[in-house]
Design an enzyme around this catalytic site. Structure first.
Site, PDB file in Angstrom:
ATOM      1  N   SER A  12      -4.289  -0.316  -5.017  1.00  0.00           N
ATOM      2  CA  SER A  12      -3.974  -0.469  -3.596  1.00  0.00           C
ATOM      3  C   SER A  12      -5.031   0.146  -2.684  1.00  0.00           C
ATOM      4  O   SER A  12      -5.922   0.849  -3.124  1.00  0.00           O
ATOM      5  CB  SER A  12      -2.601   0.140  -3.318  1.00  0.00           C
ATOM      6  OG  SER A  12      -2.646   1.505  -3.648  1.00  0.00           O
ATOM      7  N   CYS A  13      -4.910  -0.140  -1.401  1.00  0.00           N
ATOM      8  CA  CYS A  13      -5.816   0.375  -0.374  1.00  0.00           C
ATOM      9  C   CYS A  13      -5.485   1.835  -0.107  1.00  0.00           C
ATOM     10  O   CYS A  13      -4.307   2.157  -0.085  1.00  0.00           O
ATOM     11  CB  CYS A  13      -5.645  -0.387   0.934  1.00  0.00           C
ATOM     12  SG  CYS A  13      -6.010  -2.138   0.785  1.00  0.00           S
TER      13      CYS A  13
END
Ligand code: SF4
Ligand code: SF4
Ligand code: SF4
Lengths: 82, 498
Positions: A16-17
């Protein structure tokens, strides 16, 4: 497929970011200027953010192509020493 | 290389840091409990901002201190330093946010429920449950709704005489929405059960990336109500942790909440140390972070105000007891999404307000660097949003779809391998311009949209009256000068005549 020689690959599916960005950035920093990295990213947040941030770091995006419903392939050329 | 290895990947995963629009620069978000922080911890935050940031801290709508401009290599050090005083980084992104609360009922004289007590229970609930979706919650102790729970949270709790009214689906940003009432007059325990039901619902795969507002729109209020109100009577075994700023006794007569002006939410390290010092010597030893960005010191004796005013003046701070309410902005010029320099705008507007001699603290003005409205522009009497006009360059567009994904209002489609923007849908946010890997969307004109008539909560003494409402756009794409002129006209005449 386009005619680009890929030097390194990383698979960031499910990452994920902003972790995916940092991993891409670190990988590029290990590489030489002009070398090419291929990254596999999730659709959604990842594909919206990572190419943009990488571009801001001074690298060049060569290709962005959808692989299937869920993933994208991004090909990046390592830019100037930052 | 060593330096690079210092980047704390785990921390990145958890959040608490947001990239700014300068290379390798992040803002560090420090977690508060119940939106309060005690003086000693604040001193530490001030010191760290000086050492690793640029000597100032931001007070934002998120109701916690943010240290802007920390280099990525220093983030881990800052985190470790914070841990020494038992502070930690906040969570952000697709994660559960801090619960925003107003005051302990023993401090705020308007409160009819005790928001701190509910806040403690919710905090405890999150400790045992990571959430895993973007979920914002906020609590207000009365209908004044200082935390604007109806708009700023997926689940907002508003205190009433008989318990909490609960609203689902508040959201600002590109698709603003006022939350719908899903429960009335329920107890704290029931509030936690309701939250639990919501978390179970939003975790279903089909709601991935969605917010409360999307759920309400898709299912309709009656259906959502039914799901959320299941088994509300269920007992929770968790023992609530206790907030260290909890007040066991009613605040003494003559003691007030001292509000301090912090235009654009900017407070220097020196100013912050002074504020902490005053909280320690004149208040209850802690500072409260409010939605409108001005620091507040509860428990100050009225008779000491002039003495405190002098002390604040030493570091160029003012008590917020004249003029208009704190001029509030988001990150504006520092944000990677920022279109306009809202800090510059508001600092000019502040001068105009002083010149006009306006004295009405009920007037709320805020600005956001882009239509995401993190500066709560929609909830202000006068709100500004930075806007930009995107134009696709047909020669460089490769039809890669990234912009289609990036556009949150579905204004872009790919036609004949080219991106096409539907300008009737576009809200001028720059997301597509930023997202395009090939710089194929060019920046057209930019400026401010001006909104009027927004309101975050109900204010009993307010002639304008009314409930929570979203501001309406009266002008689009005006320059900074024009925006200031419009604001001046509204402030002088009470409305905009065009
Ligand atoms: S409103 Fe826009 S510019 Fe301001 S903080 Fe939010 S995203 Fe950034
Ligand atoms: S992101 Fe850029 S290149 Fe890709 S489709 Fe959109 S405008 Fe074209
Ligand atoms: S088209 Fe671009 S500027 Fe317009 S709303 Fe979509 S992302 Fe924002």
């Amino acid at each position: 497929m386009e005619n680009i020689k890929v030097d390194q690959k990383i698979d960031l599916r499910g990452v994920s970011c902003p972790l995916n960005f940092v991993k891409t950035k670190l990988k590029l920093e290990e590489m030489q200027r002009g070398q090419v990295l291929e990254v596999i990213l999730d659709d959604g947040e990842a594909i919206q953010n990572v190419p943009r941030s990488i571009k801001e770091e001074g690298h060049k995006i060569l290709v962005v192509a959808r692989i299937d419903q869920k993933y994208f392939r991004v090909v990046i050329e390592r830019g100037e020493e930052s | 290389m060593n330096k690079k290895q210092k980047i704390d990947l785990d921390q990145l995963k958890k959040g608490g840091m947001v990239k700014l629009n300068e290379k390798d620069m992040f803002s560090v978000w420090v977690r508060t409990v119940c939106c309060n922080m005690d003086a000693k911890k604040l001193q530490k935050v001030a010191d760290l901002a000086e050492k690793y940031g640029r000597g100032y801290v931001l007070f934002t709508t998120r109701q916690l201190p943010i240290i802007p401009f920390v280099h990525i290599d220093d983030v881990t050090t800052v985190k470790e330093e914070l841990e020494k005083v038992h502070l930690m980084l906040d969570r952000c992104g697709a994660r559960v946010r801090n619960t925003d609360v107003c005051y302990d009922a023993n401090i705020c004289s308007y409160a009819v429920t005790n928001p701190i007590s509910l806040g403690e229970k919710i905090d405890q609930f999150w400790k045992n449950d990571p959430g895993g979706r973007k979920i914002k919650t906020s609590i207000a102790g009365c209908s004044k709704q200082c935390t604007s729970p109806r708009v700023l949270s997926d689940i907002g709790f508003v205190g009433g005489e008989k318990g909490y009214d609960v609203y689902l689906g508040g959201r600002l940003g590109l698709k603003p929405n006022i939350g719908s009432m899903v429960a009335e007059s329920i107890s704290e325990e029931e509030c936690v059960s309701l939250l639990k039901n919501y978390v179970a619902l939003i975790r279903e795969e089909k709601w991935k990336g969605k917010r409360g507002a999307d759920v309400v729109n898709a299912l309709g209020v009656p259906a959502v109500k039914e799901i959320l109100n299941k088994n509300l009577g269920e007992k929770h075994s968790e023992k609530a942790f206790l907030c260290d700023t909890r007040q066991d006794n009613k605040i003494e007569d003559g003691k007030i909440i001292l509000r301090i002006r912090a235009t654009c939410g900017e407070v220097t390290s020196d100013q912050l140390r002074k504020i902490a010092d005053i909280a320690e010597n004149y208040g209850k030893g802690f500072v409260h972070f409010v939605l409108r960005g001005g620091p507040e010191i509860p428990g100050v004796d009225k008779s000491k105000i002039e003495e405190i005013r002098k002390k604040l003046a030493e570091v160029n701070l003012e008590i917020l007891d004249q003029g208009v309410d704190n001029l509030q902005t988001c990150f504006g010029a520092y944000c990677t999404n920022g279109i306009m320099d809202t800090q510059a705008l508001l600092k000019k507007l502040e001068k105009i307000i002083k010149k006009l001699g306006i004295n009405d603290l009920d007037i709320k003005i805020s600005a956001s660097g882009c239509p995401n409205s993190c500066g709560i522009s929609h909830l202000s009497d006068i709100g500004f949003l930075g806007v930009i006009y995107p134009i696709v360059n047909k020669k460089t567009c490769t039809g890669c779809e990234v912009c289609v994904k990036a556009c949150k209002v579905d204004a872009i489609s790919i036609q004949n391998k080219l991106a096409v923007i539907d300008y009737n849908k576009c809200v001028w946010c720059m997301d597509c311009i930023n997202a395009c890997p090939f710089d194929a969307i060019e920046k057209g004109k930019k400026g401010y949209s001006v909104l009027v008539g927004g309101r975050g909560g109900y204010s009993p003494n307010d002639q304008r009256g009314g409930e929570t409402k979203l501001g309406k756009v009266i002008k689009e794409f005006v320059s900074e000068d024009e925006a200031l002129e419009i604001a001046e006209e509204i402030l002088k005449n009470g409305k905009y005549k065009s």
